[in-house]
Scaffold this motif. Structure first.
Motif, PDB file in Angstrom:
ATOM      1  N   GLU A  45       0.833  -1.200   0.000  1.00  0.00           N
ATOM      2  CA  GLU A  45       0.000   0.000   0.000  1.00  0.00           C
ATOM      3  C   GLU A  45       0.869   1.252   0.000  1.00  0.00           C
ATOM      4  N   HIS A  46       1.972   1.186   0.731  1.00  0.00           N
ATOM      5  CA  HIS A  46       2.915   2.298   0.825  1.00  0.00           C
ATOM      6  C   HIS A  46       3.473   2.661  -0.552  1.00  0.00           C
ATOM      7  N   ILE A  47       3.790   1.649  -1.333  1.00  0.00           N
ATOM      8  CA  ILE A  47       4.387   1.882  -2.646  1.00  0.00           C
ATOM      9  C   ILE A  47       3.337   2.219  -3.699  1.00  0.00           C
ATOM     10  N   TYR A  48       2.292   1.399  -3.769  1.00  0.00           N
ATOM     11  CA  TYR A  48       1.362   1.474  -4.895  1.00  0.00           C
ATOM     12  C   TYR A  48       0.036   2.154  -4.581  1.00  0.00           C
ATOM     13  N   GLY A  49      -0.246   2.394  -3.300  1.00  0.00           N
ATOM     14  CA  GLY A  49      -1.546   2.945  -2.915  1.00  0.00           C
ATOM     15  C   GLY A  49      -1.684   4.434  -3.173  1.00  0.00           C
ATOM     16  N   LYS A  50      -2.847   4.960  -2.820  1.00  0.00           N
ATOM     17  CA  LYS A  50      -3.137   6.387  -3.005  1.00  0.00           C
ATOM     18  C   LYS A  50      -2.163   7.223  -2.185  1.00  0.00           C
ATOM     19  N   ASP A  51      -1.584   8.247  -2.824  1.00  0.00           N
ATOM     20  CA  ASP A  51      -0.589   9.127  -2.220  1.00  0.00           C
ATOM     21  C   ASP A  51       0.643   8.350  -1.750  1.00  0.00           C
ATOM     22  N   GLY A  52       0.912   7.221  -2.425  1.00  0.00           N
ATOM     23  CA  GLY A  52       2.057   6.395  -2.067  1.00  0.00           C
ATOM     24  C   GLY A  52       3.335   6.837  -2.757  1.00  0.00           C
ATOM     25  N   ILE A  53       4.347   6.009  -2.641  1.00  0.00           N
ATOM     26  CA  ILE A  53       5.678   6.339  -3.161  1.00  0.00           C
ATOM     27  C   ILE A  53       5.654   6.568  -4.666  1.00  0.00           C
ATOM     28  N   ILE A  54       5.082   5.638  -5.413  1.00  0.00           N
ATOM     29  CA  ILE A  54       5.059   5.751  -6.874  1.00  0.00           C
ATOM     30  C   ILE A  54       4.306   7.003  -7.309  1.00  0.00           C
ATOM     31  N   GLU A  55       3.160   7.242  -6.712  1.00  0.00           N
ATOM     32  CA  GLU A  55       2.340   8.405  -7.088  1.00  0.00           C
ATOM     33  C   GLU A  55       3.105   9.707  -6.862  1.00  0.00           C
ATOM     34  N   ASN A  56       3.831   9.788  -5.745  1.00  0.00           N
ATOM     35  CA  ASN A  56       4.589  11.010  -5.448  1.00  0.00           C
ATOM     36  C   ASN A  56       5.780  11.170  -6.379  1.00  0.00           C
ATOM     37  N   ILE A  57       6.441  10.100  -6.727  1.00  0.00           N
ATOM     38  CA  ILE A  57       7.564  10.184  -7.661  1.00  0.00           C
ATOM     39  C   ILE A  57       7.077  10.607  -9.043  1.00  0.00           C
TER      40      ILE A  57
END
Length: 202
Positions: free
Chosen positions: A77-89
């Motif tokens: 969830e941290h990586i792929y979830g809403k407002d997660g790592i991927i989304e921020n990058i």
């Protein structure tokens, strides 16, 4: 799935190594230099992360394998979830995380086979990985000074074994990972400087 995520910086170390302090200092320094920065940590502040923290405090007792899967779910969830790592990058932010799956490899391989832990943590690596290598004795002194209730892993003998597990976890990193080992006897300011000097994007 990408093996290495550009713009993703992870800070690792034993409890008391100063990863949280460095996360805050690095955010401040990168912001000064014009970067948009998101800081985060594991376990996260989400529902699963809060349950994990209760387990670490000894408030909830679960089997080792259940805890391992909880960490993996929180991480996904941290990586792929809403407002997660991927989304921020994808929004051109630098993401700085206090801990990632290397902590799971280091801390959970006492009771579980490390190959099983690796299997359920098949997540991409950060481009920049910092290990603040502080002696377990010093970590315990710092933990004692800050006071409060200790977590279940905050004992010197355990931290010595965890440090060795960390070193094993770093043995087979992808070539693209910029691994930065920082000696733990440096001052807070010197540690920050050494990290900044070696980041791949600066």
């Amino acid at each position: 799935m990408k093996k290495v995520i550009d713009g993703f910086l992870v800070l690792e170390g034993l409890d008391g190594a100063g990863t949280t302090t460095q996360k805050e200092r690095i955010e401040k320094e990168l912001t000064k230099r014009g970067f948009s920065v998101m800081t985060t940590n594991e376990p996260t502040s989400g529902e699963i992360g809060r349950l994990i923290r209760r387990v670490l405090k000894g408030e909830v007792e679960l089997s080792e394998i259940s805890v391992a899967y909880l960490f993996a779910a929180d991480r996904a969830e941290h990586i792929y979830g809403k407002d997660g790592i991927i989304e921020n990058i994808e929004k051109s932010r630098i993401v700085v995380s206090d801990r990632y799956f290397y902590s799971t490899l280091a801390y959970q391989s006492f009771e579980l086979d490390i190959s099983k832990i690796r299997e359920i943590n098949n997540f991409p690596h950060p481009k920049d990985l910092v290990f603040i290598d502080v002696e377990p004795r010093i970590c315990i002194e710092r933990i004692d000074k800050r006071g409060g209730e200790k977590e279940i892993f905050e004992k010197e003998s355990l931290l010595e074994r965890i440090r060795l597990n960390y070193l094993k976890a770093f043995e087979n990193l992808p070539e693209d990972v910029n691994f930065i080992r920082i000696e733990g006897d440096l001052s807070i300011e010197e540690t920050t400087e050494r990290i900044l000097e070696r980041l791949s994007f600066l």
